[in-house]
Write a protein that holds these residues in place. Structure first.
Motif, PDB file in Angstrom:
ATOM      1  N   GLY A  13     103.334  21.054  29.191  1.00 16.69           N
ATOM      2  CA  GLY A  13     104.955  21.446  28.873  1.00 16.69           C
ATOM      3  C   GLY A  13     105.463  20.693  29.604  1.00 16.69           C
ATOM      4  N   PRO A  14     105.523  19.578  29.964  1.00 16.18           N
ATOM      5  CA  PRO A  14     106.672  18.845  30.194  1.00 16.18           C
ATOM      6  C   PRO A  14     107.174  17.865  28.852  1.00 16.18           C
ATOM      7  CG  PRO A  14     105.366  17.994  32.314  1.00 16.18           C
ATOM      8  CD  PRO A  14     104.666  19.448  31.276  1.00 16.18           C
ATOM      9  N   ARG A  15     105.705  18.163  28.409  1.00 17.50           N
ATOM     10  CA  ARG A  15     105.780  17.667  26.722  1.00 17.50           C
ATOM     11  C   ARG A  15     106.003  18.134  25.916  1.00 17.50           C
ATOM     12  NH1 ARG A  15     104.379  17.776  21.659  1.00 17.50           N
ATOM     13  NH2 ARG A  15     102.155  18.135  22.525  1.00 17.50           N
ATOM     14  N   ASP A  16     105.674  19.035  25.664  1.00 19.66           N
ATOM     15  CA  ASP A  16     105.496  20.472  24.451  1.00 19.66           C
ATOM     16  C   ASP A  16     105.897  21.207  24.854  1.00 19.66           C
ATOM     17  OD1 ASP A  16     104.578  21.093  22.549  1.00 19.66           O
ATOM     18  OD2 ASP A  16     102.762  22.334  22.803  1.00 19.66           O
ATOM     19  N   THR A  48     104.670  13.620  28.828  1.00 21.85           N
ATOM     20  CA  THR A  48     105.740  13.464  28.557  1.00 21.85           C
ATOM     21  C   THR A  48     105.473  12.282  27.187  1.00 21.85           C
ATOM     22  OG1 THR A  48     107.986  11.763  28.160  1.00 21.85           O
ATOM     23  CG2 THR A  48     105.529  10.958  28.939  1.00 21.85           C
ATOM     24  N   SER A  49     106.478  12.233  25.708  1.00 23.45           N
ATOM     25  CA  SER A  49     106.189  11.823  24.168  1.00 23.45           C
ATOM     26  C   SER A  49     106.631  10.213  24.266  1.00 23.45           C
ATOM     27  CB  SER A  49     105.848  12.274  23.042  1.00 23.45           C
ATOM     28  OG  SER A  49     105.995  11.952  22.125  1.00 23.45           O
ATOM     29  N   PHE A  50     105.947   9.117  23.679  1.00 29.17           N
ATOM     30  CA  PHE A  50     106.444   8.186  23.439  1.00 29.17           C
ATOM     31  C   PHE A  50     107.238   8.205  22.203  1.00 29.17           C
ATOM     32  CE2 PHE A  50     104.205   7.169  27.398  1.00 29.17           C
ATOM     33  CZ  PHE A  50     105.444   6.233  27.728  1.00 29.17           C
ATOM     34  N   VAL A  51     107.612   8.410  20.906  1.00 25.92           N
ATOM     35  CA  VAL A  51     108.268   9.235  19.850  1.00 25.92           C
ATOM     36  C   VAL A  51     109.058   8.499  20.346  1.00 25.92           C
ATOM     37  CG1 VAL A  51     108.807  11.129  18.200  1.00 25.92           C
ATOM     38  CG2 VAL A  51     107.081  11.580  19.442  1.00 25.92           C
ATOM     39  N   HIS A  52     109.917   8.230  18.907  1.00 23.75           N
ATOM     40  CA  HIS A  52     111.584   7.638  18.983  1.00 23.75           C
ATOM     41  C   HIS A  52     112.288   8.503  19.537  1.00 23.75           C
ATOM     42  CE1 HIS A  52     114.881   5.609  17.362  1.00 23.75           C
ATOM     43  NE2 HIS A  52     113.889   4.471  17.615  1.00 23.75           N
ATOM     44  N   PRO A  53     113.013   7.840  20.342  1.00 19.36           N
ATOM     45  CA  PRO A  53     114.768   9.169  20.785  1.00 19.36           C
ATOM     46  C   PRO A  53     114.955   9.718  19.685  1.00 19.36           C
ATOM     47  CG  PRO A  53     114.096   6.931  21.819  1.00 19.36           C
ATOM     48  CD  PRO A  53     113.254   7.120  21.197  1.00 19.36           C
ATOM     49  N   LYS A  54     115.033   9.107  18.370  1.00 23.15           N
ATOM     50  CA  LYS A  54     115.896   9.546  17.393  1.00 23.15           C
ATOM     51  C   LYS A  54     115.313  11.016  17.078  1.00 23.15           C
ATOM     52  CE  LYS A  54     117.020   8.853  12.911  1.00 23.15           C
ATOM     53  NZ  LYS A  54     116.595   7.726  11.348  1.00 23.15           N
ATOM     54  N   TRP A  55     113.878  11.448  17.228  1.00 28.18           N
ATOM     55  CA  TRP A  55     113.536  12.520  16.943  1.00 28.18           C
ATOM     56  C   TRP A  55     113.291  13.361  18.348  1.00 28.18           C
ATOM     57  CZ3 TRP A  55     113.959  11.832  11.627  1.00 28.18           C
ATOM     58  CH2 TRP A  55     113.984  11.073  11.533  1.00 28.18           C
ATOM     59  N   ASP A 231      94.828  23.986  25.904  1.00 27.52           N
ATOM     60  CA  ASP A 231      96.329  23.685  26.463  1.00 27.52           C
ATOM     61  C   ASP A 231      97.303  24.824  27.026  1.00 27.52           C
ATOM     62  OD1 ASP A 231      94.903  21.453  25.332  1.00 27.52           O
ATOM     63  OD2 ASP A 231      95.998  20.828  23.428  1.00 27.52           O
ATOM     64  N   SER A 232      97.741  24.460  27.776  1.00 26.02           N
ATOM     65  CA  SER A 232      99.059  25.931  27.534  1.00 26.02           C
ATOM     66  C   SER A 232     100.242  24.908  28.200  1.00 26.02           C
ATOM     67  CB  SER A 232      98.023  26.561  28.959  1.00 26.02           C
ATOM     68  OG  SER A 232      98.120  25.980  30.184  1.00 26.02           O
ATOM     69  N   ALA A 233     101.329  25.995  28.322  1.00 25.52           N
ATOM     70  CA  ALA A 233     102.211  25.354  28.975  1.00 25.52           C
ATOM     71  C   ALA A 233     103.518  26.212  30.257  1.00 25.52           C
ATOM     72  CB  ALA A 233     104.021  25.083  28.170  1.00 25.52           C
ATOM     73  N   LEU A 234     103.542  25.805  31.103  1.00 21.86           N
ATOM     74  CA  LEU A 234     103.871  27.251  31.933  1.00 21.86           C
ATOM     75  C   LEU A 234     105.019  27.565  31.621  1.00 21.86           C
ATOM     76  CD1 LEU A 234     103.464  27.773  35.184  1.00 21.86           C
ATOM     77  CD2 LEU A 234     104.780  25.753  36.064  1.00 21.86           C
TER      78      LEU A 234
END
Length: 299
Positions: A13-16, A48-55, A231-234
């Motif tokens: 959940g915090p990422r996806d 979280t994700s370390f993908v570029h903030p632009k995306w 995998d699941s998201a709350l």
């Protein structure tokens, strides 16, 4: 019925979940939410994700979040990492597990990563090798396993081609994603019939989306084949920015309700989980889409 006695739930959940929300949650609120999730009995949280903030601007505070949470030593805190630069930030933040990702369909991979599949492999190999040298475990995500929003059905052979390469590079676990929520139990069965003969099922996870209301049915069919990690998201948060119409992940709270009522252990406290979902509802100022939260909100 040959269901496992225990199942591992990996909370994404915090990422996806949050990456697809229009509202950007303030950093401290993300930290507070992850800290509350850490008190529910979860053993794995993708923070979280370390993908570029632009995306993915919703997760532009990845380093601050990862450094700010209270680490529970019994929990693996993971993050999505697209390339070597992202890995450097993830290592700076001391993330426990590195998650690399790509699609099994060419068009979705181009939309999602801006690279062909063949051009993606060397980028991920570099990340996997570097993560291993830093003594970090690596998880691989493969998207559009059961269907692509641009190409339609993806052949099992094409999916296996991608999976084989990632395992050859040295990933520890592979998460197979139904990115647009198109899979049916029959399709899951046909895929797993071959997959369980090809791979160690203890290194396979399933990542279902509930776009067409089939996620729990697909989990149930996966249990029949001995799959023990999901995998699941709350609250059913999530979706895919590059898969039009794809709704959220299978809801952690709905999944836990089903598993516990089947006598399958997860180690997760349902009451505390609902408390964490309620917190995110307040932050987003809207009800979460899961069935369990609909019941909670009606009380």
């Amino acid at each position: 019925m040959n269901w496992p006695e225990k199942v591992t739930i990996k909370e994404v959940g915090p990422r996806d979940g949050l990456q697809n929300e229009k509202v950007i949650i303030p950093t401290q609120r993300k930290i507070d939410w992850i800290n509350q999730l850490s008190d529910t009995g979860l053993s794995y949280i993708e923070a979280t994700s370390f993908v570029h903030p632009k995306w993915i601007p919703q997760l532009s505070d990845a380093v601050e979040v990862a450094k700010g949470i209270n680490r529970n030593p019994d929990i693996t805190y993971a993050a999505l990492v697209p390339n070597q630069r992202g890995l450097e930030s993830a290592l700076e933040a001391d993330i426990d597990e590195i998650s690399v990702f790509m699609s099994s369909s060419e068009t979705h991979n181009l939309k999602n990563i801006n690279k062909t599949i063949s051009d993606t492999f060397p980028v991920l190999k570099e990340v996997i090798d570097s993560a291993a040298r830093s003594r970090k475990s690596v998880r691989g995500y493969v998207s559009t396993v059961f269907g692509c929003p641009y190409e339609g059905e993806v052949s099992i052979e094409q999916v296996f081609k991608v999976c084989d390469q990632l395992f050859e590079y040295g990933i520890n676990e592979l998460s197979l994603g139904d990115t647009i929520g198109v899979a049916s139990p029959r399709q899951v069965a046909l895929f797993l019939e071959q997959a369980v003969k090809r791979y160690d099922i203890d290194r396979i996870a399933l990542h279902f989306h509930d776009t067409r209301g089939m996620a729990l049915a697909n989990v149930l069919k996966s249990l029949d084949y001995g799959i023990k990690t999901f995998d699941s998201a709350l609250g059913g948060l999530g979706g895919c920015p590059y898969a039009p119409g794809a709704s959220g992940n299978v809801a952690t709270d709905d999944l836990i309700h089903m598993l516990h009522n089947m006598g399958i252990h997860t180690g997760i406290d349902q009451g505390k989980l609902i408390g964490a979902a309620s917190m995110m509802q307040r932050f987003l100022e809207k009800p979460l889409p899961s069935h369990q939260m609909a019941v909670y909100n009606a009380q």
